[in-house]
Design an enzyme around this catalytic site. Structure first.
Site, PDB file in Angstrom:
ATOM      1  CG  ASP A 187      -8.107  -5.474  13.572  1.00 10.00           C
ATOM      2  OD1 ASP A 187      -7.304  -4.887  14.326  1.00 10.00           O
ATOM      3  OD2 ASP A 187      -8.911  -4.879  12.824  1.00 10.00           O
ATOM      4  CG  PHE A 241      -3.275   6.434  12.636  1.00 13.58           C
ATOM      5  CD1 PHE A 241      -2.641   6.182  13.847  1.00 13.58           C
ATOM      6  CD2 PHE A 241      -3.042   7.649  12.007  1.00 13.58           C
ATOM      7  CE1 PHE A 241      -1.794   7.119  14.420  1.00 13.58           C
ATOM      8  CE2 PHE A 241      -2.193   8.589  12.569  1.00 13.58           C
ATOM      9  CZ  PHE A 241      -1.567   8.332  13.774  1.00 13.58           C
ATOM     10  CG  ASN A 273      -0.209  -0.067   2.511  1.00 13.69           C
ATOM     11  OD1 ASN A 273       0.465   0.871   2.879  1.00 13.69           O
ATOM     12  ND2 ASN A 273      -0.323  -1.197   3.222  1.00 13.69           N
ATOM     13  CE  LYS A 315     -11.799   1.667   9.468  1.00 15.96           C
ATOM     14  NZ  LYS A 315     -10.952   2.126   8.401  1.00 15.96           N
TER      15      LYS A 315
END
Ligand code: CTP
Length: 403
Positions: free
Chosen positions: A309, A327, A214, A341
């Site tokens: 996660d 974040f 990414n 989140k």
């Protein structure tokens, strides 16, 4: 508070005397270091009289006599010793030449050697001709310094000594002094904390030469590491792919995949009083990475499996009192996604930022966003990632003072 004031050779050198007085008015003790060129604009005597101490100008200058050194008396190496007793080093005015020397690690005079030896926060206030300021070499040097955690007090626009009008005039002494005190005032407010920070983008291997990755550069996580170190914390930085160097003084652990990051973060969790997950962790991994380089075919189908996660596991496994910050990099519905989140992951704080702008967020040096916790939603105006890092760390101090 003790400040080292480095003065370079430029017409703005006389303003360093005003800065010295301003720092003293606010309670600082100032040690002046001058370059040889600075001495052509202002005499060391001026600064010695104002500061009340000897001005350092040469690497060959020592407060010890040759005879006492020959007699074997212990003596300090001055450019190393002076930074050990100081809280902040500010170079004002910083010339284009000094910025270049700092960026490339030159140490051929007292000031550049002092800067290279310094482990305290460094601030530079450049002043120069407009074209020198705008030159790509100067801008690249500034960028390098910024990435290493040096703070820049940008020059102001106005009439310059050369008669041109534009950016290049030394910032006002008051503005430079503000930055010095803002930096030193919180230098040590994180002593005793161990902060585990993740940074950069993980890479999931397809074969030995290809990966799914990414755009994260790691600049935000590295800025957090710089800020936390300067404020006295012990920092464990778990870095995936990073476009910037890790700061000296932190424990830097490099990883590639989400699974490696998970193993290091969970393995070191018990040491941390705060965890800040700034890394962009891949949500998927390749089910079976090829052991050899894949050959070109008409099509390629990869089976992707979800990664675990890490943030959620950190929240589940943390000790009571460990602050956990995540974040959320979003391209739409930033606030709603950030709130979602916060709830879904159980973090104490989510730093939500909009990465749809070309000039902020991913890969950029600036960022903007919103701090979202259960009881407060605080907009973070556009600013450097370093400024944002300090705002995030300020939030942790506020939270600890409430509990
Ligand atoms: N994160 C993590 N482990 C993962 C994925 C994300 O710890 N496998 C962390 C990131 O480091 C970040 C936070 O979770 O602090 C949010 O990451 P983000 O990619 O924005 O969210 P996702 O949970 O992946 O949700 P989505 O991709 O749907 O936006």
């Amino acid at each position: 508070m003790k400040v080292i004031l480095g003065v370079c050779g430029g017409i703005a050198a006389y303003k360093a005397a005003e800065l010295l007085r301003e720092l003293q008015r606010r309670g600082a003790t100032v040690q002046v270091v001058m370059t040889a060129n600075a001495e052509r604009f202002v005499t060391p005597l001026t600064f010695a009289a104002l500061s009340g101490s000897q001005v350092m100008t040469s690497l060959w200058q020592t407060t010890h006599s040759e005879a006492s050194i020959a007699d074997g008396e212990d003596f300090d190496i001055e450019h190393i010793q002076i930074t050990q007793n100081a809280d902040v080093l500010v170079v004002a005015p910083a010339t284009a030449n000094m910025l270049a020397k700092m960026a490339h690690g030159f140490a051929d005079d007292f000031l550049s050697a002092t800067v290279l030896a310094a482990t305290i926060p460094i601030i530079v206030a450049p002043a120069m001709n407009l074209h020198m300021w705008e030159h790509p070499a100067t801008q690249a040097n500034l960028k390098t310094l910024q990435q290493r955690g040096v703070q820049i007090v940008s020059p102001e626009s106005g009439e310059l000594a050369c008669g041109m009008v534009g950016a290049g005039r030394l910032a006002e002494p008051g503005a430079i002094a503000d930055r010095v005190f803002a930096t030193s005032g919180r230098t040590k407010d994180l002593v005793g904390e161990t902060i585990l920070i993740t940074a950069g983008g993980t890479r999931e291997l397809i074969d030995p030469v290809r990966f799914i990755g990414n755009r994260s550069s790691g600049k935000m996580g590295v800025a957090l590491a710089h800020a936390a170190l300067e404020r006295g914390a012990r920092v464990i930085l778990v870095g995936a792919s990073l476009a910037v160097p890790t700061p000296p003084g932190c424990e830097s652990i490099r990883v590639t995949t989400a699974e490696e990051m998970e193993s290091i973060v969970l393995g070191r969790l018990t040491e941390a009083s705060m965890v800040i997950m700034a890394a962009a962790v891949s949500d998927y991994r390749v089910a079976c990475p090829a052991p050899e380089k894949l050959k070109k075919k008409n099509s390629l189908t990869l089976e992707l499996l979800p990664t675990r996660d890490i943030l959620r596991q950190v929240v589940e496994q943390r000790h009571a009192g460990t602050i956990v910050i995540g974040f959320a990099a979003e391209t739409e519905n930033v606030l709603e996604e950030g709130r979602r989140k916060l709830r879904a992951k159980g973090a104490d704080l989510i730093v939500a930022n909009d990465v749809s702008y070309a000039d902020s967020g991913f890969e950029a040096d600036v960022n903007e966003g919103i701090l979202i916790s259960q009881d407060v939603e605080l907009p973070l105006p556009r600013g450097s990632k370093r400024e944002m890092a300090d705002r995030i760390l300020d939030w942790t101090r506020l939270r600890q003072s409430r509990t």
